[in-house]
Enzyme design. Sequence first.
Site, PDB file in Angstrom:
ATOM      1  N   SER A 130       0.828  -1.207   0.000  1.00 24.08           N
ATOM      2  CA  SER A 130       0.000   0.000   0.000  1.00 24.08           C
ATOM      3  C   SER A 130       0.861   1.254   0.000  1.00 24.08           C
ATOM      4  O   SER A 130       1.923   1.301   0.614  1.00 24.08           O
ATOM      5  CB  SER A 130      -0.911   0.022   1.236  1.00 24.08           C
ATOM      6  OG  SER A 130      -1.670   1.214   1.259  1.00 24.08           O
ATOM      7  N   LYS A 185      -4.393  -6.677   4.009  1.00 26.13           N
ATOM      8  CA  LYS A 185      -4.396  -5.616   2.996  1.00 26.13           C
ATOM      9  C   LYS A 185      -5.819  -5.298   2.548  1.00 26.13           C
ATOM     10  O   LYS A 185      -6.178  -4.140   2.319  1.00 26.13           O
ATOM     11  CB  LYS A 185      -3.550  -6.042   1.787  1.00 26.13           C
ATOM     12  CG  LYS A 185      -3.585  -5.059   0.602  1.00 26.13           C
ATOM     13  CD  LYS A 185      -3.158  -3.643   0.999  1.00 26.13           C
ATOM     14  CE  LYS A 185      -2.779  -2.776  -0.194  1.00 26.13           C
ATOM     15  NZ  LYS A 185      -3.803  -2.594  -1.213  1.00 26.13           N
ATOM     16  N   HIS A 188      -7.325  -3.191   5.173  1.00 23.55           N
ATOM     17  CA  HIS A 188      -6.747  -1.854   5.020  1.00 23.55           C
ATOM     18  C   HIS A 188      -7.526  -1.069   3.962  1.00 23.55           C
ATOM     19  O   HIS A 188      -7.914   0.082   4.167  1.00 23.55           O
ATOM     20  CB  HIS A 188      -5.275  -1.957   4.611  1.00 23.55           C
ATOM     21  CG  HIS A 188      -4.695  -0.691   4.051  1.00 23.55           C
ATOM     22  ND1 HIS A 188      -4.931  -0.288   2.747  1.00 23.55           N
ATOM     23  CD2 HIS A 188      -3.909   0.263   4.605  1.00 23.55           C
ATOM     24  CE1 HIS A 188      -4.328   0.857   2.528  1.00 23.55           C
ATOM     25  NE2 HIS A 188      -3.702   1.213   3.637  1.00 23.55           N
ATOM     26  N   ASN A 189      -7.764  -1.700   2.819  1.00 27.14           N
ATOM     27  CA  ASN A 189      -8.466  -1.017   1.746  1.00 27.14           C
ATOM     28  C   ASN A 189      -9.913  -0.715   2.116  1.00 27.14           C
ATOM     29  O   ASN A 189     -10.458   0.318   1.732  1.00 27.14           O
ATOM     30  CB  ASN A 189      -8.419  -1.854   0.463  1.00 27.14           C
ATOM     31  CG  ASN A 189      -7.069  -1.795  -0.216  1.00 27.14           C
ATOM     32  OD1 ASN A 189      -6.055  -1.513   0.428  1.00 27.14           O
ATOM     33  ND2 ASN A 189      -7.030  -2.072  -1.496  1.00 27.14           N
ATOM     34  N   GLU A 192      -9.834   2.197   4.242  1.00 23.71           N
ATOM     35  CA  GLU A 192      -9.576   3.326   3.336  1.00 23.71           C
ATOM     36  C   GLU A 192     -10.888   3.824   2.721  1.00 23.71           C
ATOM     37  O   GLU A 192     -11.130   5.035   2.647  1.00 23.71           O
ATOM     38  CB  GLU A 192      -8.611   2.869   2.248  1.00 23.71           C
ATOM     39  CG  GLU A 192      -8.272   3.885   1.186  1.00 23.71           C
ATOM     40  CD  GLU A 192      -7.410   3.266   0.103  1.00 23.71           C
ATOM     41  OE1 GLU A 192      -7.773   3.405  -1.089  1.00 23.71           O
ATOM     42  OE2 GLU A 192      -6.383   2.630   0.435  1.00 23.71           O
TER      43      GLU A 192
END
Length: 483
Positions: A130, A185, A188-189, A192
Amino acid sequence: MKQKADIGLIGLAVMGENLVLNMESHGSTVAVFNRTVDKVDQFIGGRGKGKSFVGTRSIEELVAVLKAPRKIMMMVKAGRPVDEFIETLIPHLQKGDIIIDGGNSHFQDTIRRTKYLESKGLFFIGTGVSGGEEGALKGPSIMPGGSNAAWPNVKPIFQSIAAKVEDGTPCCDWVGEDGAGHFVKMVHNGIEYGDMQLICEAYQIMRELLHMNADEMYEVFARWNAGILHSYLVEITRDILEYKENGAPIVDKILDTAGQKGTGKWTSESSLDLGVPLTLISEAVFARCLSALKDERVAAAKVLSGPKPTFTGDRTAFLNDLEMALYASKIVSYAQGFTLMRSAAAEFHWKLNYGGVALLWRGGCIIRSAFLGKIKDAFDKNPDLPNLLLDPFFKEKIETSQGAWRRVIAAAVSNGVWIPAFSTALSYFDGYRNERLPANLLQAQRDYFGAHQYERVDQPRGKFFHTNWTGHGGDTASTAYIV
């Protein structure tokens, strides 16, 4: 004969090209390959000219120039292209060689690929990367998982190129087995998505309710970025609001339809599979879907009406409230994300270090912020913390923000300003803190029409009952099922 390379990379698009430049600048010799081989020549003669790169024009050549154990990283489109390259590579590799997938692959694919390659004596790493183009070049957040035995071989390279926090600790460490890295991940997205939607709703409140222009909003975001909301996304929002084209803010010229690549949707789908109420991130995904209905919304605006936003209060005080409302909603988003990771760890038998995950996100990645240091502190103090809302620091912040949070949402709703993420964050908080929810009535309804059974407050958990509500049914009940 060409020099031997420390690592190979397939896929010289934006992320791949910048990653190999980062690797080379930290002392690695990198072999590069691209399906369109002209791209290799362009890179070697362009940004890679005079540097420690080995350009290759076939998979066979790429494998041949690598030191053992061979380490080959793919930065290609998720899905079939990853599987195709794996199958192309396998015949040329030897026992102990390592294939690395650095794209946004679905974690279930990574679980499958890890098992498949290990059955052939090879190792597989699925790693989240990222930070976008700038992060790839200057220091991304890297979240590797997969074959544990492969980690020592790639650790020096990955940790050298990763972003560093204040004390020099790299934003890269081993996450866990098989699909753990890509799952982290993915979350995380998803966070986001939530962060971006919350910021956009704050912008919408300023624009629609407070009737502020871009310059005025720039000043607010600049101030926020110097305080508790300091983060990469608040920082770039400040810069976007300041950017002008022919003297006018370019943000006002951008069409209000949002795209997505799927990781937010995957996060929501995983939450449904695991029975975790990931309401804010899911709402952020739906918000993008609603924004895409531009033509329908334009038509609907001509026939559907609501209140005309009018604000008569103290704007400075309201903006202070908005800052606290954004902060409180952000806490909920991260609380839900970490709860999802905890549920996934239990389901897939991963040993996730949640404080360590927060550290991975402190630098390089899109959601990096000072806020994450507090999350790391929370899990360092209590690794078994079930929900961030129960940590003393976040509990105190939510409690002191509640008045402002509720005032902002009430003002937005009463004035018809669209705030799905803000409102669902507060709704989740109110549900989570509520000892009794109306699901007792829901269970009665399910038992009435489908004999689905229910538990009783005066009986032990796990014991189920059925009532013949109409007097006409029998005693047969459905099997109890609980998510």
